[in-house]
Motif scaffolding. Sequence first.
Motif, PDB file in Angstrom:
ATOM      1  N   PRO B 158       0.837  -1.206   0.000  1.00  0.00           N
ATOM      2  CA  PRO B 158       0.000   0.000   0.000  1.00  0.00           C
ATOM      3  C   PRO B 158       0.872   1.257   0.000  1.00  0.00           C
ATOM      4  CG  PRO B 158       0.036  -1.014   2.181  1.00  0.00           C
ATOM      5  CD  PRO B 158       0.782  -1.936   1.271  1.00  0.00           C
ATOM      6  N   PHE B 159       0.286   2.355  -0.412  1.00  0.00           N
ATOM      7  CA  PHE B 159       1.025   3.626  -0.548  1.00  0.00           C
ATOM      8  C   PHE B 159       1.730   4.040   0.735  1.00  0.00           C
ATOM      9  CE2 PHE B 159      -2.787   5.185   1.431  1.00  0.00           C
ATOM     10  CZ  PHE B 159      -2.380   6.298   2.138  1.00  0.00           C
ATOM     11  N   TRP B 160       1.150   3.686   1.887  1.00  0.00           N
ATOM     12  CA  TRP B 160       1.737   4.147   3.155  1.00  0.00           C
ATOM     13  C   TRP B 160       2.995   3.357   3.520  1.00  0.00           C
ATOM     14  CZ3 TRP B 160       0.484  -0.148   6.230  1.00  0.00           C
ATOM     15  CH2 TRP B 160      -0.693  -0.833   5.893  1.00  0.00           C
ATOM     16  N   PRO B 166      -1.753   8.371  -2.017  1.00  0.00           N
ATOM     17  CA  PRO B 166      -2.866   7.406  -2.038  1.00  0.00           C
ATOM     18  C   PRO B 166      -3.313   7.141  -3.474  1.00  0.00           C
ATOM     19  CG  PRO B 166      -3.264   9.114  -0.391  1.00  0.00           C
ATOM     20  CD  PRO B 166      -2.041   9.531  -1.149  1.00  0.00           C
ATOM     21  N   SER B 167      -3.701   5.903  -3.745  1.00  0.00           N
ATOM     22  CA  SER B 167      -4.020   5.500  -5.121  1.00  0.00           C
ATOM     23  C   SER B 167      -5.355   6.039  -5.614  1.00  0.00           C
ATOM     24  CB  SER B 167      -4.063   3.979  -5.205  1.00  0.00           C
ATOM     25  OG  SER B 167      -5.178   3.497  -4.470  1.00  0.00           O
ATOM     26  N   THR B 169      -8.010   4.401  -5.168  1.00  0.00           N
ATOM     27  CA  THR B 169      -8.821   3.184  -5.350  1.00  0.00           C
ATOM     28  C   THR B 169      -8.909   2.439  -4.018  1.00  0.00           C
ATOM     29  OG1 THR B 169      -8.060   3.011  -7.629  1.00  0.00           O
ATOM     30  CG2 THR B 169      -9.038   1.031  -6.666  1.00  0.00           C
ATOM     31  N   PRO B 170     -10.049   2.557  -3.326  1.00  0.00           N
ATOM     32  CA  PRO B 170     -10.150   2.002  -1.975  1.00  0.00           C
ATOM     33  C   PRO B 170     -10.462   0.506  -1.962  1.00  0.00           C
ATOM     34  CG  PRO B 170     -12.117   3.270  -2.491  1.00  0.00           C
ATOM     35  CD  PRO B 170     -11.230   3.360  -3.687  1.00  0.00           C
ATOM     36  N   TYR B 172      -8.363  -3.241  -0.884  1.00  0.00           N
ATOM     37  CA  TYR B 172      -7.186  -3.987  -0.447  1.00  0.00           C
ATOM     38  C   TYR B 172      -7.431  -5.476  -0.633  1.00  0.00           C
ATOM     39  CZ  TYR B 172      -4.930   0.108   1.731  1.00  0.00           C
ATOM     40  OH  TYR B 172      -4.326   1.315   1.954  1.00  0.00           O
ATOM     41  N   GLU B 202      -6.799   4.755   1.068  1.00  0.00           N
ATOM     42  CA  GLU B 202      -6.410   5.006  -0.326  1.00  0.00           C
ATOM     43  C   GLU B 202      -7.119   6.230  -0.908  1.00  0.00           C
ATOM     44  OE1 GLU B 202      -4.008   3.503  -2.031  1.00  0.00           O
ATOM     45  OE2 GLU B 202      -3.506   2.003  -0.516  1.00  0.00           O
TER      46      GLU B 202
END
Lengths: 265, 265
Positions: B158-160, B166-167, B169-170, B172, B202
Amino acid sequence: MGTSEFDDASALRGSGPDFGAVLDGQWDGQGGTNGGFLLSLATRAAGLVLPFPDPLVVSGFYLRPGSPGPAQVRTEVVRSGRTTGFAQAGVYRDGKEVLRATIACTDLAAAAARGGQSYADGGPPGLPPPEQCQELKAAMAVPITLVDRLEYRVAELPFWLTGKPPSGTPVYQGWIRFADGREPDLLALPLFVDAVAPAALELGLHHVTTVQLTVQLRARPAPGWVAFQTRTRFLADGYLEEDAELWDSSGRLVAQSRQLGMVLR
Amino acid sequence: MGTSEFDDASALRGSGPDFGAVLDGQWDGQGGTNGGFLLSLATRAAGLVLPFPDPLVVSGFYLRPGSPGPAQVRTEVVRSGRTTGFAQAGVYRDGKEVLRATIACTDLAAAAARGGQSYADGGPPGLPPPEQCQELKAAMAVPITLVDRLEYRVAELPFWLTGKPPSGTPVYQGWIRFADGREPDLLALPLFVDAVAPAALELGLHHVTTVQLTVQLRARPAPGWVAFQTRTRFLADGYLEEDAELWDSSGRLVAQSRQLGMVLR
């Protein structure tokens, strides 16, 4: 007397925490009082004992079938916080509990005023406007009084009105509103999510009963028709989920629900 | 002592209807005890007072944050029917209720033996096998003890963890299991659905708290890794839903959940 069939039928007597009600037999589905109607009744009672104007999320467990006659709604304030209040409401017939519900309430107008980020992956079902849709008027073997309280419009008639075999695709879409012209509000939405025939009929199932139903109330609906979509994605070992989305006439998502259904033999 | 970290931490003392527990601080997320862990605890208590072996659907309302220390789980048998039993369970810390849960239990092995029609629109997320995925080992600013009890594998970090933005796009996806090798069972699934970071991170959100969480338990999971997918589709006025699906190592859907989250400011 209230101002509409729905308000009359879901009227509560008393000042709480216990309320009197009458299930008038006019909101019945295949297996007794419609589960969404019972959940609306419990939600109304929660609103009377909590200092918040709007239901936010409600969850009901269906313990026994509901039947016409005098009923009680017994409430308990579970917690009243700063932005959210929580109550429990049990609906009883003949002293037996038919529905155990928990309800969170808030002030959705205040939430809207605070605003914040928005995101939507999806929108209302792609339906022709109601006036270009067909009326869904069920000529059913079993009398289902609920469908006379509501008006439905669909782009395509379901197989059980056309004599075709089930489509195999458990999705229903259409428009819904009260037959007597009462406008939708948050209290009507738990009823609406459960007032459509189970999408799983399209799989050839005949009798499905609700074990549990959760409804998220996302916004106060605008006046007019409400667009619905219901859908089942997974059926196994006699259990299935059904998700519903409701969209108001302004194109806004106003409710999302999920229920666990059990196939009856 | 139990046989695993999870069983130890969710052990209940007493013979009911009220049980003693200890929140040991090892299952905490950003805002206190993980909500899924609390729901697993309530579900375990319901199983002790109902004559059915398997949780079927559980709904919890989060009233206050949970914190480490002695706790009580107070249960009530709501109804015990022929195929389904219903119980309520409240989790209390310092005499204050933090979670109000309702749980339906049944015998899923008996349901599987009765069989019936199956339908699936969708399957497990398209992930490489766990051994080809990356370990998700969070180096977080805030200590989140929960992530040390579990192992996560993902196809994409993930971005973090990568320093990217943040992408937008929520969603995972990944694999999850207990770090100590305990195999998954139905009691673990309410924890697993809520043990993944909110997909709404996200979208750039930072703090989301759960108002309500419903988990449908669809089958006893096979041993091994559990595949998860979590997803948010609608965010407005500070509220969002998050849906999770869990699939066992045999590719079977074992749980579906939906929660209503509230954005904290």
